[in-house]
Write an enzyme that holds these catalytic residues in place. Structure first.
Site, PDB file in Angstrom:
ATOM      1  N   GLU A   1      -0.492  -9.298  -0.508  1.00 14.88           N
ATOM      2  CA  GLU A   1      -1.910  -9.567  -0.221  1.00 14.88           C
ATOM      3  C   GLU A   1      -2.749  -9.548  -1.494  1.00 14.88           C
ATOM      4  O   GLU A   1      -3.646 -10.378  -1.674  1.00 14.88           O
ATOM      5  CB  GLU A   1      -2.425  -8.542   0.800  1.00 14.88           C
TER       6      GLU A   1
ATOM      7  N   ALA B   1       0.857  -1.174   0.000  1.00 13.93           N
ATOM      8  CA  ALA B   1       0.000   0.000   0.000  1.00 13.93           C
ATOM      9  C   ALA B   1       0.902   1.236   0.000  1.00 13.93           C
ATOM     10  O   ALA B   1       2.061   1.172   0.429  1.00 13.93           O
ATOM     11  CB  ALA B   1      -0.891  -0.012   1.232  1.00 13.93           C
TER      12      ALA B   1
ATOM     13  N   GLY C   1       0.698  -5.003   1.015  1.00 10.76           N
ATOM     14  CA  GLY C   1      -0.497  -5.079   0.178  1.00 10.76           C
ATOM     15  C   GLY C   1      -0.235  -5.715  -1.177  1.00 10.76           C
ATOM     16  O   GLY C   1      -1.147  -6.268  -1.795  1.00 10.76           O
TER      17      GLY C   1
ATOM     18  N   GLU D   1       4.845  -4.960   7.163  1.00  6.72           N
ATOM     19  CA  GLU D   1       4.099  -3.846   7.776  1.00  6.72           C
ATOM     20  C   GLU D   1       4.561  -3.535   9.197  1.00  6.72           C
ATOM     21  O   GLU D   1       4.523  -2.388   9.644  1.00  6.72           O
ATOM     22  CB  GLU D   1       2.594  -4.169   7.809  1.00  6.72           C
TER      23      GLU D   1
HETATM   24  N1  CAA Z   1       4.665   3.241  -0.678  1.00  8.54           N
HETATM   25  C1  CAA Z   1       5.105   4.400  -1.185  1.00  8.54           C
HETATM   26  N2  CAA Z   1       6.294   4.548  -1.825  1.00  8.54           N
HETATM   27  C2  CAA Z   1       7.052   3.435  -1.983  1.00  8.54           C
HETATM   28  C3  CAA Z   1       6.639   2.195  -1.477  1.00  8.54           C
HETATM   29  C4  CAA Z   1       5.389   2.107  -0.804  1.00  8.54           C
HETATM   30  N3  CAA Z   1       4.895   0.936  -0.311  1.00  8.54           N
HETATM   31  N4  CAA Z   1       7.596   1.269  -1.776  1.00  8.54           N
HETATM   32  C5  CAA Z   1       8.566   1.940  -2.440  1.00  8.54           C
HETATM   33  N5  CAA Z   1       8.229   3.234  -2.571  1.00  8.54           N
HETATM   34  C6  CAA Z   1       9.005   4.303  -3.225  1.00  8.54           C
HETATM   35  C7  CAA Z   1      10.244   4.635  -2.423  1.00  8.54           C
HETATM   36  O1  CAA Z   1       9.925   5.532  -1.369  1.00  8.54           O
HETATM   37  C8  CAA Z   1      11.120   5.281  -3.464  1.00  8.54           C
HETATM   38  O2  CAA Z   1      10.710   6.607  -3.665  1.00  8.54           O
HETATM   39  P1  CAA Z   1      11.811   7.779  -3.930  1.00  8.54           P
HETATM   40  O3  CAA Z   1      12.428   7.419  -5.247  1.00  8.54           O
HETATM   41  O4  CAA Z   1      10.990   9.025  -3.941  1.00  8.54           O
HETATM   42  O5  CAA Z   1      12.789   7.690  -2.805  1.00  8.54           O
HETATM   43  C9  CAA Z   1      10.787   4.506  -4.729  1.00  8.54           C
HETATM   44  O6  CAA Z   1       9.518   3.847  -4.454  1.00  8.54           O
HETATM   45  C10 CAA Z   1      11.808   3.427  -5.041  1.00  8.54           C
HETATM   46  O7  CAA Z   1      11.969   2.615  -3.883  1.00  8.54           O
HETATM   47  P2  CAA Z   1      13.389   2.424  -3.127  1.00  8.54           P
HETATM   48  O8  CAA Z   1      14.319   3.529  -3.459  1.00  8.54           O
HETATM   49  O9  CAA Z   1      13.107   2.182  -1.688  1.00  8.54           O
HETATM   50  O10 CAA Z   1      13.902   1.092  -3.847  1.00  8.54           O
HETATM   51  P3  CAA Z   1      14.842  -0.057  -3.224  1.00  8.54           P
HETATM   52  O11 CAA Z   1      15.175  -0.959  -4.373  1.00  8.54           O
HETATM   53  O12 CAA Z   1      15.929   0.531  -2.432  1.00  8.54           O
HETATM   54  O13 CAA Z   1      13.879  -0.855  -2.177  1.00  8.54           O
HETATM   55  C11 CAA Z   1      11.843  -1.916  -1.460  1.00  8.54           C
HETATM   56  C12 CAA Z   1      12.735  -1.493  -2.632  1.00  8.54           C
HETATM   57  C13 CAA Z   1      12.537  -3.006  -0.615  1.00  8.54           C
HETATM   58  C14 CAA Z   1      10.556  -2.448  -2.057  1.00  8.54           C
HETATM   59  C15 CAA Z   1      11.576  -0.691  -0.550  1.00  8.54           C
HETATM   60  O14 CAA Z   1      11.084   0.367  -1.372  1.00  8.54           O
HETATM   61  C16 CAA Z   1      10.565  -0.922   0.525  1.00  8.54           C
HETATM   62  O15 CAA Z   1      10.876  -1.480   1.561  1.00  8.54           O
HETATM   63  N6  CAA Z   1       9.290  -0.472   0.322  1.00  8.54           N
HETATM   64  C17 CAA Z   1       8.243  -0.513   1.307  1.00  8.54           C
HETATM   65  C18 CAA Z   1       7.713  -1.926   1.501  1.00  8.54           C
HETATM   66  C19 CAA Z   1       6.636  -1.944   2.552  1.00  8.54           C
HETATM   67  O16 CAA Z   1       6.829  -1.583   3.692  1.00  8.54           O
HETATM   68  N7  CAA Z   1       5.412  -2.383   2.178  1.00  8.54           N
HETATM   69  C20 CAA Z   1       4.274  -2.460   3.068  1.00  8.54           C
HETATM   70  C21 CAA Z   1       3.439  -1.230   2.933  1.00  8.54           C
HETATM   71  S1  CAA Z   1       2.128  -1.158   4.138  1.00  8.54           S
HETATM   72  C22 CAA Z   1       0.872  -2.103   3.512  1.00  8.54           C
HETATM   73  O17 CAA Z   1       0.991  -2.648   2.442  1.00  8.54           O
HETATM   74  C23 CAA Z   1      -0.360  -2.222   4.347  1.00  8.54           C
HETATM   75  C24 CAA Z   1      -1.268  -3.328   3.953  1.00  8.54           C
HETATM   76  O18 CAA Z   1      -1.294  -4.399   4.507  1.00  8.54           O
HETATM   77  C25 CAA Z   1      -2.209  -3.143   2.859  1.00  8.54           C
END
Ligand code: CAA
Length: 259
Positions: free
Chosen positions: A113, A66, A110, A133
Site C-alpha cells: 500500500e 504494518a 501496508g 491481511e
Molecule cells: N510485522 C511485524 N513483524 C514482522 C512482519 C510484520 N508485518 N513481517 C515480518 N516480521 C518479522 C517476523 O516476525 C520475524 O521476526 P522474528 O525474527 O522475531 O521471528 C522477522 O520479521 C523475519 O521474518 P520471517 O522470519 O517471517 O521471514 P521469512 O523470510 O520466513 O518470511 C515474510 C517473510 C513472508 C514477509 C513473512 O515475514 C510474513 O508473512 N510477514 C507478514 C506479512 C503480512 O502479513 N503483512 C500484512 C501486515 S497487516 C497490514 O499491513 C495492514 C495494513 O493494511 C496496513
C-alpha cells in the site's frame, strides 16, 4: 546523510532518498517508521534543491506490512480514535513532489500500500507484492482494496486480497502495478537515475504533471481533461516554458530556473 535509525535519509544530487531500515523486522511499518518517513518528506519537500524523492527498503524487503506486533492488541475504539493507518500514512499522498518506490523483496500489506501511494513503482526482479491481511483476520487498511484494483483491475485485485497470494515482479509489470523491472543489484541506481531525470526538469511543471495524472483517478474524463487544459494553459505563465522552447529552437540544453 542522517541516521534516525528506523529510517535513513540521503541526498543524491537533486534527489532525496528515504530508506526504511528495520531489517530485523522485514521493515515492518510501525508508527516510528511512518512518522520518520513523514518527517523526511517534510524536509525534502521544504528543500528547494530537491526535485524528486525515492523510497526504498533493502534487498529482502521493501516492507512486509504494518507491524503486526504493534497492532495485535488494538481494540476498535483505539483504532478509531487514533485514526489508525490514516494519521501519518496519508503524508505520502499529500507530498507534491514526485515519489518513486524502489521495491526489492517483499512489499506486503501496508508495504504494498505504501508503494502504491507513491507515484510509480520500479521493481527489482525479486520483488513480491501481496495483500495478505486476510490471513490475519483483517483487511487492507491503507488503500489496498482501492488502489490495487485501479492499478491491476478487479480480477487480480480480488484474487490477491481474497486468497492472499503474492504477485512476482513479472506479473506485477504485466498487470500494470510496476513501471519497470530491473536486476536487484541495479534497483537503486535505476530509481535514482529516473528520479534525477525528473529533477532535471522544471519543478513547477513536474508538480503540474503529477497533479494532473492524479486527477485522472478522482474525476470523470471530461472533468480531468478540463483540469489538464487549465493547468496546461497556466504553464505558459512560467519562465521555464519560455526557456524550454527557446533552448529547443536554439539547439541547446535548457537551463530551468523552477519559475
Ligand atoms: N510485522 C511485524 N513483524 C514482522 C512482519 C510484520 N508485518 N513481517 C515480518 N516480521 C518479522 C517476523 O516476525 C520475524 O521476526 P522474528 O525474527 O522475531 O521471528 C522477522 O520479521 C523475519 O521474518 P520471517 O522470519 O517471517 O521471514 P521469512 O523470510 O520466513 O518470511 C515474510 C517473510 C513472508 C514477509 C513473512 O515475514 C510474513 O508473512 N510477514 C507478514 C506479512 C503480512 O502479513 N503483512 C500484512 C501486515 S497487516 C497490514 O499491513 C495492514 C495494513 O493494511 C496496513
Amino acid at each position: 546523510t542522517s541516521h534516525s535509525s528506523v529510517v535513513l535519509t540521503e541526498v543524491h544530487g537533486k534527489v532525496g532518498l528515504i530508506r526504511i531500515n528495520r531489517p530485523e523486522r522485514m521493515n515492518a511499518l510501525n508508527d516510528a517508521v511512518v512518522d520518520a518517513i513523514g518527517a523526511a518528506l517534510d524536509t525534502f519537500e521544504a528543500d528547494d534543491a530537491i526535485g524528486a524523492i525515492v523510497i526504498t527498503g533493502n534487498e529482502k524487503a521493501f516492507a512486509a506490512g504494518a507491524d503486526i506486533g504493534a497492532m495485535a492488541e488494538f481494540d476498535y475504539q483505539h483504532a478509531y480514535r487514533t485514526d489508525y493507518i490514516t494519521r501519518n500514512w496519508e503524508r505520502v499522498k499529500t507530498c507534491r513532489k514526485p515519489i518513486i518506490a524502489a521495491v526489492a523483496g517483499y512489499a506486503l500489506g501496508g508495504g504494498c500500500e505504501l508503494a502504491m501511494m507513491c507515484d510509480f513503482i520500479i521493481a527489482a526482479d525479486n520483488a513480491k507484492f501481496g495483500q495478505p491481511e486476510i490471513k490475519l483476520g483483517i483487511l487492507p487498511g491503507a488503500g489496498g482494496t482501492q488502489r490495487l484494483p485501479r492499478a491491476v483491475g478487479k480480477a487480480k485485485a480480488m484474487d490477491m486480497c481474497l486468497t492472499a497470494r503474492f504477485m512476482d515482479a513479472e506479473e506485477a509489470e504485466r498487470a500494470g502495478l510496476v513501471s519497470r523491472i530491473v536486476p536487484v543489484d541495479r534497483l537503486l541506481d535505476e530509481a535514482l537515475s529516473a528520479a534525477q531525470t525528473i529533477a532535471s526538469y522544471s519543478l513547477p511543471v513536474v508538480m503540474m504533471v503529477k497533479e494532473c495524472v492524479n486527477r485522472a483517478f478522482e474525476s470523470s474524463l471530461a472533468e480531468g481533461l478540463l483540469f489538464e487544459r487549465r493547468v496546461f494553459h497556466a504553464a505558459f505563465a512560467l519562465e521555464d516554458q519560455k526557456e524550454g522552447m527557446k533552448a529547443f529552437l536554439e539547439k541547446r540544453p535548457p537551463q530551468f530556473k523552477n519559475r
